[in-house]
Design a protein around this motif. Sequence first.
Motif, short mmCIF file in Angstrom:
data_model
loop_
_atom_site.label_atom_id
_atom_site.label_comp_id
_atom_site.label_asym_id
_atom_site.label_seq_id
_atom_site.Cartn_x
_atom_site.Cartn_y
_atom_site.Cartn_z
N LYS A 163 0.88 -1.14 0.00
CA LYS A 163 0.08 0.14 0.05
C LYS A 163 0.82 1.38 -0.08
N LYS A 164 2.00 1.33 0.90
CA LYS A 164 2.78 2.34 0.88
C LYS A 164 3.62 2.54 -0.28
N LEU A 165 3.94 1.45 -0.79
CA LEU A 165 4.82 1.53 -2.09
C LEU A 165 3.89 2.11 -3.19
N GLY A 166 2.72 1.86 -3.34
CA GLY A 166 1.95 2.30 -4.29
C GLY A 166 1.81 3.89 -4.07
N GLU A 167 1.47 4.26 -2.82
CA GLU A 167 1.00 5.54 -2.53
C GLU A 167 2.33 6.47 -2.97
N GLU A 168 3.58 6.04 -2.47
CA GLU A 168 4.63 6.97 -2.61
C GLU A 168 4.94 7.11 -4.24
N ALA A 169 4.71 5.96 -5.07
CA ALA A 169 4.65 5.83 -6.47
C ALA A 169 3.78 7.27 -7.10
N VAL A 170 2.29 7.16 -6.40
CA VAL A 170 1.58 7.98 -7.01
C VAL A 170 1.96 9.36 -6.54
N GLU A 171 2.60 9.70 -5.39
CA GLU A 171 2.98 10.98 -4.97
C GLU A 171 4.07 11.49 -5.77
N LEU A 172 4.99 10.73 -5.95
CA LEU A 172 6.03 10.97 -6.93
C LEU A 172 5.71 11.49 -8.27
N ALA A 173 4.62 10.56 -8.85
CA ALA A 173 4.14 11.04 -10.19
C ALA A 173 3.31 12.34 -10.15
N ALA A 209 3.85 14.72 -8.05
CA ALA A 209 4.89 15.93 -8.12
C ALA A 209 5.45 16.17 -9.39
N CYS A 210 5.84 15.11 -10.08
CA CYS A 210 6.62 15.45 -11.42
C CYS A 210 5.63 15.98 -12.46
N ASP A 267 3.33 18.23 -11.55
CA ASP A 267 3.09 19.62 -11.26
C ASP A 267 4.51 20.30 -11.42
N GLY A 268 5.51 19.58 -11.64
CA GLY A 268 6.82 20.01 -11.89
C GLY A 268 7.33 20.73 -10.62
N ASP A 269 6.85 20.35 -9.56
CA ASP A 269 7.53 20.71 -8.02
C ASP A 269 8.89 19.82 -7.95
N VAL A 270 9.92 20.53 -8.21
CA VAL A 270 11.24 19.90 -7.75
C VAL A 270 11.46 19.42 -6.71
N GLU A 271 11.38 20.30 -5.81
CA GLU A 271 11.62 20.03 -4.29
C GLU A 271 10.64 18.71 -3.70
N ARG A 272 9.31 18.64 -4.03
CA ARG A 272 8.60 17.63 -3.45
C ARG A 272 8.96 16.34 -4.45
N ALA A 273 9.26 16.46 -5.64
CA ALA A 273 9.40 15.24 -6.38
C ALA A 273 10.85 14.65 -5.85
N THR A 274 11.91 15.55 -5.47
CA THR A 274 13.04 15.24 -4.74
C THR A 274 12.70 14.28 -3.48
N GLU A 275 11.92 14.97 -2.72
CA GLU A 275 11.54 14.21 -1.37
C GLU A 275 10.66 12.99 -1.57
N GLU A 276 9.93 12.83 -2.51
CA GLU A 276 9.04 11.65 -2.72
C GLU A 276 9.82 10.50 -3.44
N THR A 277 10.85 10.99 -4.26
CA THR A 277 11.88 10.08 -4.86
C THR A 277 12.51 9.43 -3.57
N ALA A 278 13.00 10.00 -2.69
CA ALA A 278 13.50 9.45 -1.39
C ALA A 278 12.50 8.39 -0.87
#
Length: 207
Positions: free
Chosen positions: A149-159, A161-162, A164-175
Amino acid sequence: MNSTLDLDALDFSKGNGLVTVVTQDARSGVVLMVAHADREALEYTLRTGEMHYRSRSRGLWHKGATSGHVQRVISLAADCDADAVLARVISAGPACHDGTTSCFRDTALAADVIGALDTTIAARQQSLRDDERPSYTQRLLTDRNLRLKKLGEEAVELATACVDGDVERATEETADLLYHALVALRATGGTLDGVRGVLAQRAGLIP
């Protein structure tokens, strides 16, 4: 083995017949150890494909001959002064005699922050039975539905952020995604070294 090492071009005279050998993990880049080698040790290394060193006290030394922690050579290259050799290897076990990955302890591993994270995850897995209050990592390791569940949620959140073009959030979500992916991989029996091996082969860094 991909070796550009020319033994005739090495300057053994500076070290009284020895050159310094810096041994590095070919997958992570972590410096495993520093030792010395003479011409004979390097000849054995080139012949066998496994690291040999020359110890002032032990003489000719085949790394892992006793422990089984041999170092398979990926490449050998001399430095600009021809008095030191960089050996990129795949190690069958810890490089240090005290059982640690690197003789440089945490200093070397700090350069590999993802490796340090994976080591922490592995430690949490090892202590599952000892900890009365499981950590978040341990809960993920023991609960398949939660970690997926968490793996799926994090993947969606990264997508998102990408998108939205939000570099800071995309970086955090990648981590965050990397962390949850490592936990999921560890839970299935996989390892970060396995991933490194696949990537290194795809990049042509190891055969």
